[in-house]
Motif scaffolding. Sequence first.
Motif, PDB file in Angstrom:
ATOM      1  N   GLY A 140      -5.173   3.634  -6.799  1.00  0.00           N
ATOM      2  CA  GLY A 140      -5.533   4.825  -6.024  1.00  0.00           C
ATOM      3  C   GLY A 140      -6.853   5.390  -6.684  1.00  0.00           C
ATOM      4  O   GLY A 140      -6.811   5.296  -7.173  1.00  0.00           O
ATOM      5  N   ASN A 141      -6.869   6.750  -5.296  1.00  0.00           N
ATOM      6  CA  ASN A 141      -7.848   7.146  -6.190  1.00  0.00           C
ATOM      7  C   ASN A 141      -7.778   8.602  -6.442  1.00  0.00           C
ATOM      8  O   ASN A 141      -6.344   9.147  -6.103  1.00  0.00           O
ATOM      9  CB  ASN A 141      -9.076   7.693  -4.889  1.00  0.00           C
ATOM     10  CG  ASN A 141      -9.603   6.698  -4.398  1.00  0.00           C
ATOM     11  OD1 ASN A 141     -10.374   6.179  -4.986  1.00  0.00           O
ATOM     12  ND2 ASN A 141     -10.150   6.621  -2.978  1.00  0.00           N
ATOM     13  N   TRP A 193       0.069   1.433  -9.976  1.00  0.00           N
ATOM     14  CA  TRP A 193      -0.055   1.907  -9.124  1.00  0.00           C
ATOM     15  C   TRP A 193      -1.252   2.622  -8.389  1.00  0.00           C
ATOM     16  O   TRP A 193      -2.036   2.887 -10.203  1.00  0.00           O
ATOM     17  CB  TRP A 193       1.021   3.176  -8.324  1.00  0.00           C
ATOM     18  CG  TRP A 193       2.132   3.345  -8.147  1.00  0.00           C
ATOM     19  CD1 TRP A 193       3.188   1.699  -8.036  1.00  0.00           C
ATOM     20  CD2 TRP A 193       3.250   3.957  -8.305  1.00  0.00           C
ATOM     21  NE1 TRP A 193       3.957   1.742  -7.400  1.00  0.00           N
ATOM     22  CE2 TRP A 193       4.688   3.385  -7.488  1.00  0.00           C
ATOM     23  CE3 TRP A 193       3.401   5.593  -7.171  1.00  0.00           C
ATOM     24  CZ2 TRP A 193       6.020   4.012  -7.230  1.00  0.00           C
ATOM     25  CZ3 TRP A 193       4.216   6.242  -7.603  1.00  0.00           C
ATOM     26  CH2 TRP A 193       5.965   5.324  -7.658  1.00  0.00           C
ATOM     27  N   GLY A 251      -6.649   5.107 -11.280  1.00  0.00           N
ATOM     28  CA  GLY A 251      -7.641   5.344 -11.064  1.00  0.00           C
ATOM     29  C   GLY A 251      -8.750   5.466 -11.356  1.00  0.00           C
ATOM     30  O   GLY A 251      -8.777   6.129 -12.237  1.00  0.00           O
ATOM     31  N   GLY A 254      -3.624   4.071  -1.386  1.00  0.00           N
ATOM     32  CA  GLY A 254      -4.139   3.091  -2.569  1.00  0.00           C
ATOM     33  C   GLY A 254      -3.323   1.322  -2.590  1.00  0.00           C
ATOM     34  O   GLY A 254      -2.475   0.976  -1.625  1.00  0.00           O
ATOM     35  N   THR A 291       0.602  -1.449   0.083  1.00  0.00           N
ATOM     36  CA  THR A 291      -0.459   0.297  -0.055  1.00  0.00           C
ATOM     37  C   THR A 291       0.893   1.133   0.081  1.00  0.00           C
ATOM     38  O   THR A 291       1.966   1.343   0.601  1.00  0.00           O
ATOM     39  CB  THR A 291      -0.672  -0.156   1.328  1.00  0.00           C
ATOM     40  OG1 THR A 291      -0.494   0.097   2.703  1.00  0.00           O
ATOM     41  CG2 THR A 291      -1.799  -0.844   0.855  1.00  0.00           C
ATOM     42  N   TRP A 345     -11.160   3.100  -5.920  1.00  0.00           N
ATOM     43  CA  TRP A 345     -10.070   2.801  -6.135  1.00  0.00           C
ATOM     44  C   TRP A 345     -10.230   1.155  -6.334  1.00  0.00           C
ATOM     45  O   TRP A 345      -9.873  -0.090  -7.594  1.00  0.00           O
ATOM     46  CB  TRP A 345      -8.962   2.690  -6.042  1.00  0.00           C
ATOM     47  CG  TRP A 345      -8.021   2.137  -4.801  1.00  0.00           C
ATOM     48  CD1 TRP A 345      -8.144   2.893  -3.672  1.00  0.00           C
ATOM     49  CD2 TRP A 345      -7.514   1.214  -4.746  1.00  0.00           C
ATOM     50  NE1 TRP A 345      -7.772   2.249  -2.362  1.00  0.00           N
ATOM     51  CE2 TRP A 345      -7.241   1.151  -3.004  1.00  0.00           C
ATOM     52  CE3 TRP A 345      -7.335  -0.217  -4.963  1.00  0.00           C
ATOM     53  CZ2 TRP A 345      -6.581  -0.415  -2.865  1.00  0.00           C
ATOM     54  CZ3 TRP A 345      -6.768  -1.587  -4.544  1.00  0.00           C
ATOM     55  CH2 TRP A 345      -6.150  -1.420  -3.218  1.00  0.00           C
TER      56      TRP A 345
END
Length: 142
Positions: free
Chosen positions: A121-122, A119, A42, A103, A2, A50
């Motif tokens: 994530g939001n 990667w 994302g 993320g 993460t 995500w």
Amino acid sequence: MTSDEVLTGTSRVTVFALFGVVFGYATHHLDARRIGEVAVIGPLTSGVDWKHLWQMARDCGRPTAGDAELAQWVLTQATRAFVCGSDRIAQFDANGWRLEPGGMRVRFESTYANRDQLWLGNLTVDGLAEDQVSWRPTIYTA
């Protein structure tokens, strides 16, 4: 793995729809060579986390797929939008973006679609209008 840090950048960005949700796909450079070895992906649609994209990969992939294979599925969808224009909403040569903490990061065993890592994530992308990131009608669900 993460991520606990905010990541910002300016790079190529593809904005595309997948199963009704709008996502952003940017590249990130780890060193001065600037080869974009990291794919940053994302959701851009308001209210979508995500983890929804990761669940899409689980639903569409093999039941026994591990993280690297699921990450390859995610990167394949983004690459398809970038290369083929399928469901592409916008394309920027250089645009600002921001990946929020919390993320997931996946390193590929070998380079996949010209990337060494994914990667998730939001994500937010500079300069997008609300209608560009809003939910899209779709006949397919995941």
